[in-house]
Design a protein around this motif. Structure first.
Motif, mmCIF file in Angstrom:
data_model
loop_
_atom_site.group_PDB
_atom_site.id
_atom_site.type_symbol
_atom_site.label_atom_id
_atom_site.label_comp_id
_atom_site.label_asym_id
_atom_site.label_seq_id
_atom_site.Cartn_x
_atom_site.Cartn_y
_atom_site.Cartn_z
ATOM 1 N N ALA A 4 0.805 -1.214 0.000
ATOM 2 C CA ALA A 4 0.000 0.000 0.000
ATOM 3 C C ALA A 4 0.843 1.271 0.000
ATOM 4 C CB ALA A 4 -0.931 0.007 1.207
ATOM 5 N N LEU A 5 2.157 1.148 0.197
ATOM 6 C CA LEU A 5 3.023 2.325 0.211
ATOM 7 C C LEU A 5 3.236 2.904 -1.182
ATOM 8 C CD1 LEU A 5 5.731 1.098 2.763
ATOM 9 C CD2 LEU A 5 3.857 2.710 3.170
ATOM 10 N N HIS A 6 2.860 2.156 -2.216
ATOM 11 C CA HIS A 6 3.001 2.681 -3.580
ATOM 12 C C HIS A 6 1.786 2.305 -4.415
ATOM 13 C CE1 HIS A 6 4.740 4.038 -7.318
ATOM 14 N NE2 HIS A 6 4.456 2.865 -7.862
ATOM 15 N N HIS A 7 1.222 3.264 -5.078
ATOM 16 C CA HIS A 7 0.071 3.027 -5.968
ATOM 17 C C HIS A 7 0.265 3.818 -7.244
ATOM 18 C CE1 HIS A 7 -4.019 2.338 -7.338
ATOM 19 N NE2 HIS A 7 -4.115 3.644 -7.570
ATOM 20 N N GLU A 8 -0.156 3.246 -8.367
ATOM 21 C CA GLU A 8 -0.088 3.907 -9.663
ATOM 22 C C GLU A 8 -1.435 3.816 -10.364
ATOM 23 O OE1 GLU A 8 2.979 2.283 -12.130
ATOM 24 O OE2 GLU A 8 4.503 2.370 -10.542
ATOM 25 N N ALA A 9 -1.798 4.883 -11.070
ATOM 26 C CA ALA A 9 -2.958 4.806 -11.949
ATOM 27 C C ALA A 9 -2.613 3.914 -13.136
ATOM 28 C CB ALA A 9 -3.349 6.198 -12.428
ATOM 29 N N ALA A 10 -3.603 3.234 -13.669
ATOM 30 C CA ALA A 10 -3.375 2.315 -14.790
ATOM 31 C C ALA A 10 -2.982 3.071 -16.045
ATOM 32 C CB ALA A 10 -4.630 1.492 -15.055
ATOM 33 N N LEU A 11 -1.919 2.628 -16.690
ATOM 34 C CA LEU A 11 -1.557 3.134 -18.002
ATOM 35 C C LEU A 11 -2.431 2.456 -19.052
ATOM 36 C CD1 LEU A 11 2.347 2.893 -17.651
ATOM 37 C CD2 LEU A 11 0.923 4.943 -17.353
ATOM 38 N N SER A 12 -2.794 3.187 -20.097
ATOM 39 C CA SER A 12 -3.598 2.626 -21.198
ATOM 40 C C SER A 12 -4.722 1.741 -20.673
ATOM 41 C CB SER A 12 -2.718 1.829 -22.166
ATOM 42 O OG SER A 12 -1.657 2.604 -22.652
ATOM 43 N N SER A 25 6.579 0.756 -11.509
ATOM 44 C CA SER A 25 6.571 0.046 -12.787
ATOM 45 C C SER A 25 7.763 0.401 -13.658
ATOM 46 C CB SER A 25 5.258 0.324 -13.532
ATOM 47 O OG SER A 25 5.101 1.709 -13.791
ATOM 48 N N LEU A 26 8.288 1.616 -13.511
ATOM 49 C CA LEU A 26 9.463 1.997 -14.292
ATOM 50 C C LEU A 26 10.677 1.195 -13.852
ATOM 51 C CD1 LEU A 26 10.586 3.863 -16.472
ATOM 52 C CD2 LEU A 26 11.045 5.568 -14.682
ATOM 53 N N THR A 27 10.824 0.983 -12.553
ATOM 54 C CA THR A 27 11.929 0.168 -12.028
ATOM 55 C C THR A 27 11.835 -1.261 -12.548
ATOM 56 O OG1 THR A 27 12.084 1.516 -10.030
ATOM 57 C CG2 THR A 27 12.976 -0.720 -9.918
ATOM 58 N N PHE A 78 1.618 -12.013 -21.717
ATOM 59 C CA PHE A 78 1.865 -11.529 -20.370
ATOM 60 C C PHE A 78 0.971 -12.281 -19.380
ATOM 61 C CE2 PHE A 78 3.112 -7.354 -22.469
ATOM 62 C CZ PHE A 78 4.448 -7.416 -22.084
ATOM 63 N N ALA A 79 1.480 -12.474 -18.159
ATOM 64 C CA ALA A 79 0.697 -13.163 -17.137
ATOM 65 C C ALA A 79 1.224 -12.764 -15.763
ATOM 66 C CB ALA A 79 0.807 -14.675 -17.312
ATOM 67 N N SER A 80 0.308 -12.648 -14.781
ATOM 68 C CA SER A 80 0.682 -12.083 -13.484
ATOM 69 C C SER A 80 1.398 -13.046 -12.547
ATOM 70 C CB SER A 80 -0.570 -11.545 -12.790
ATOM 71 O OG SER A 80 -1.375 -12.608 -12.294
ATOM 72 N N ASN A 81 1.093 -14.330 -12.627
ATOM 73 C CA ASN A 81 1.572 -15.316 -11.649
ATOM 74 C C ASN A 81 1.176 -14.925 -10.225
ATOM 75 O OD1 ASN A 81 2.885 -17.762 -10.957
ATOM 76 N ND2 ASN A 81 4.725 -16.641 -10.335
ATOM 77 N N PHE A 82 0.032 -14.288 -10.072
ATOM 78 C CA PHE A 82 -0.441 -13.952 -8.729
ATOM 79 C C PHE A 82 -1.124 -15.156 -8.098
ATOM 80 C CE2 PHE A 82 -0.760 -9.354 -7.329
ATOM 81 C CZ PHE A 82 0.436 -9.011 -7.915
ATOM 82 N N PRO A 83 -1.098 -15.307 -6.790
ATOM 83 C CA PRO A 83 -0.514 -14.392 -5.808
ATOM 84 C C PRO A 83 0.957 -14.613 -5.528
ATOM 85 C CG PRO A 83 -1.606 -16.164 -4.657
ATOM 86 C CD PRO A 83 -1.837 -16.410 -6.129
ATOM 87 N N GLY A 93 -1.614 -3.921 -10.039
ATOM 88 C CA GLY A 93 -1.642 -2.780 -10.956
ATOM 89 C C GLY A 93 -0.268 -2.383 -11.434
ATOM 90 N N VAL A 94 0.728 -2.402 -10.554
ATOM 91 C CA VAL A 94 2.096 -2.059 -10.937
ATOM 92 C C VAL A 94 2.648 -3.085 -11.925
ATOM 93 C CG1 VAL A 94 4.459 -1.917 -10.050
ATOM 94 C CG2 VAL A 94 2.609 -0.698 -8.884
ATOM 95 N N PHE A 95 2.330 -4.364 -11.725
ATOM 96 C CA PHE A 95 2.788 -5.376 -12.679
ATOM 97 C C PHE A 95 2.299 -5.057 -14.090
ATOM 98 C CE2 PHE A 95 1.618 -9.095 -15.206
ATOM 99 C CZ PHE A 95 2.881 -9.601 -15.474
ATOM 100 N N TRP A 96 1.003 -4.800 -14.237
ATOM 101 C CA TRP A 96 0.477 -4.558 -15.578
ATOM 102 C C TRP A 96 0.988 -3.235 -16.149
ATOM 103 C CZ3 TRP A 96 -0.889 -8.431 -18.272
ATOM 104 C CH2 TRP A 96 -1.452 -9.558 -17.670
ATOM 105 N N ASN A 97 1.243 -2.246 -15.315
ATOM 106 C CA ASN A 97 1.875 -1.020 -15.814
ATOM 107 C C ASN A 97 3.277 -1.307 -16.335
ATOM 108 O OD1 ASN A 97 -0.202 0.791 -15.526
ATOM 109 N ND2 ASN A 97 0.611 1.772 -13.686
ATOM 110 N N ALA A 98 4.025 -2.167 -15.634
ATOM 111 C CA ALA A 98 5.358 -2.536 -16.106
ATOM 112 C C ALA A 98 5.279 -3.216 -17.467
ATOM 113 C CB ALA A 98 6.040 -3.441 -15.081
ATOM 114 N N CYS A 99 4.297 -4.093 -17.640
ATOM 115 C CA CYS A 99 4.114 -4.751 -18.943
ATOM 116 C C CYS A 99 3.806 -3.736 -20.033
ATOM 117 C CB CYS A 99 2.995 -5.787 -18.843
ATOM 118 S SG CYS A 99 3.345 -7.183 -17.765
ATOM 119 N N LYS A 100 2.971 -2.775 -19.717
ATOM 120 C CA LYS A 100 2.614 -1.766 -20.713
ATOM 121 C C LYS A 100 3.800 -0.870 -21.050
ATOM 122 C CE LYS A 100 -2.315 -2.004 -19.761
ATOM 123 N NZ LYS A 100 -3.525 -1.378 -19.176
ATOM 124 N N ARG A 101 4.649 -0.624 -20.083
ATOM 125 C CA ARG A 101 5.879 0.117 -20.376
ATOM 126 C C ARG A 101 6.807 -0.719 -21.267
ATOM 127 N NH1 ARG A 101 6.561 4.734 -17.371
ATOM 128 N NH2 ARG A 101 5.347 4.935 -15.441
#
Length: 351
Positions: free
Chosen positions: A17-25, A271-273, A296-301, A310-318
């Motif tokens: 919860a210390l980091h949140h990003e809005a969804a890209l695309s 997601s940039l990292t 692409f696939a999350s492999n969650f949990p 959300g950060v995972f999918w932003n990283a994929c979109k980047r």
């Protein structure tokens, strides 16, 4: 709940919860091509938890593929039929998603089961039962295959014998999958990729899906050896990519066995990292297989111990930022929809 001694990173909601990003695309259609559900002493991740991650992410997740993880195995009965319980469980989760009470995603639309392939031709009755009990959702099988001689290289609570994919019984079982139109998901380390090359060559009619980027190890004897691992991995992966019956999932890089240190930081990675860390693997995989055989696939949990959904999918979109519209669709949903025959995606496919 189940007691499973899995070597996964712990999920820490307060830390995430210390980091949140809005969804890209956010308009991009997405199929999550690989996830699990379970109720274990280490944590609960069922329909509600998966749905909550989807909703909070802001990404347009339309469907998902449930993959074997030994959840809800039958408590009694023949050992070889205990994995039928997992298919029943995943099918129930799919029905919950289909009700609409958990959002718009068709969760668990496809199911990858876990009956042992070492049964060879005797696998057929179990396949028939799974087909029936899955309400038509069964698309393939996965058996534990990830093995390494060094005990520090560990990613699963189940340790198979060395060389299982090359055994006669396993290959007869894999051939049985092919005859039934089912695929084989394989999770192996980069040190085992040649075994999968041999399997794919021996059974050209079998559709093989390589999980988690082909398993480049980053711990134990491979810790601090990223360049050497990359070279070994790329050379063997190129042999797999030359075989048309093999596709691959870009996933799993949040597992501890991959060697990334982000879970030890004071705050979760952005997601940039992640994109910068994963870019060499991504570019090599897509360059070898083409977007049409990558998903692409999350492999969650499992990977939730290192970053949020959300950060995972932003990283994929980047990672896919410079891809064409068609390539993005292949990576984010079309390859998965084709591989796992997802009926819910047919309308989008026609657009």
């Amino acid at each position: 709940m189940e007691t499973v001694n899995a070597p996964h990173l712990p999920v820490r909601p307060d830390w995430l919860a210390l980091h949140h990003e809005a969804a890209l695309s956010p308009e991009q259609p997405v199929v999550d091509a690989h996830h699990h559900l379970w109720d274990r002493q280490s944590g609960r991740y069922l329909t509600g938890e998966f749905s909550a991650d989807i909703q909070a992410s802001g990404h347009r997740i339309l469907s998902s593929v449930y993959v074997q993880c030994r959840s809800m195995l039958r408590r009694s009965g023949p050992e070889e039929l205990k994995p039928l319980g997992e298919v029943e469980f995943a099918c129930g989760a799919a029905a919950m998603f289909s009700s609409g009470h958990y959002g718009h995603a068709q969760g668990c639309e496809a199911i990858v089961g876990g009956v042992s392939l070492t049964a060879g031709e005797a696998l057929q009755p179990a396949i028939d039962m799974m087909m029936q009990q899955s309400a038509g959702r069964l698309r393939g099988m996965r058996n534990p295959l990830a093995w390494h001689a060094d005990p520090r290289v560990l990613s699963s609570p189940a340790t198979p014998p060395a060389g299982l994919a090359g055994s006669a019984g396993f290959r007869r079982g894999a051939a049985c999958l092919a005859r039934n139109g089912l695929s084989l998901d394989v999770w192996v380390y980069h040190t085992q990729l040649k075994e999968i090359v041999d399997l794919a060559r021996a059974l050209p009619d079998l559709r093989i899906v390589v999980d988690h980027c082909g398993g480049p190890i980053g711990v134990g004897p491979c810790q601090g050896q990223r360049d050497e691992v990359f070279s070994h991995w790329r050379n063997d992966l190129a042999q797999l990519a030359a075989l048309p019956n093999v596709s691959i999932k870009i996933s799993g890089l949040g597992m501890a066995v991959m060697g990334y240190p982000f879970a030890q930081a004071a705050t979760p990675p952005d997601s940039l990292t992640l994109m910068r860390a994963w870019q060499p693997w991504f570019e090599t995989i897509v360059g070898l297989f083409g977007a049409g055989r990558c998903m692409f696939a999350s492999n969650f949990p499992v990977d939730k111990g290192m970053f949020s959904y959300g950060v995972f999918w932003n990283a994929c979109k980047r990672l896919a930022h410079q891809a064409s519209r068609d390539e993005k669709d292949q990576l984010f949903w079309r390859t998965a929809a084709t591989t796992y025959r997802l009926a819910s995606m047919e309308k989008i496919n026609d657009q």
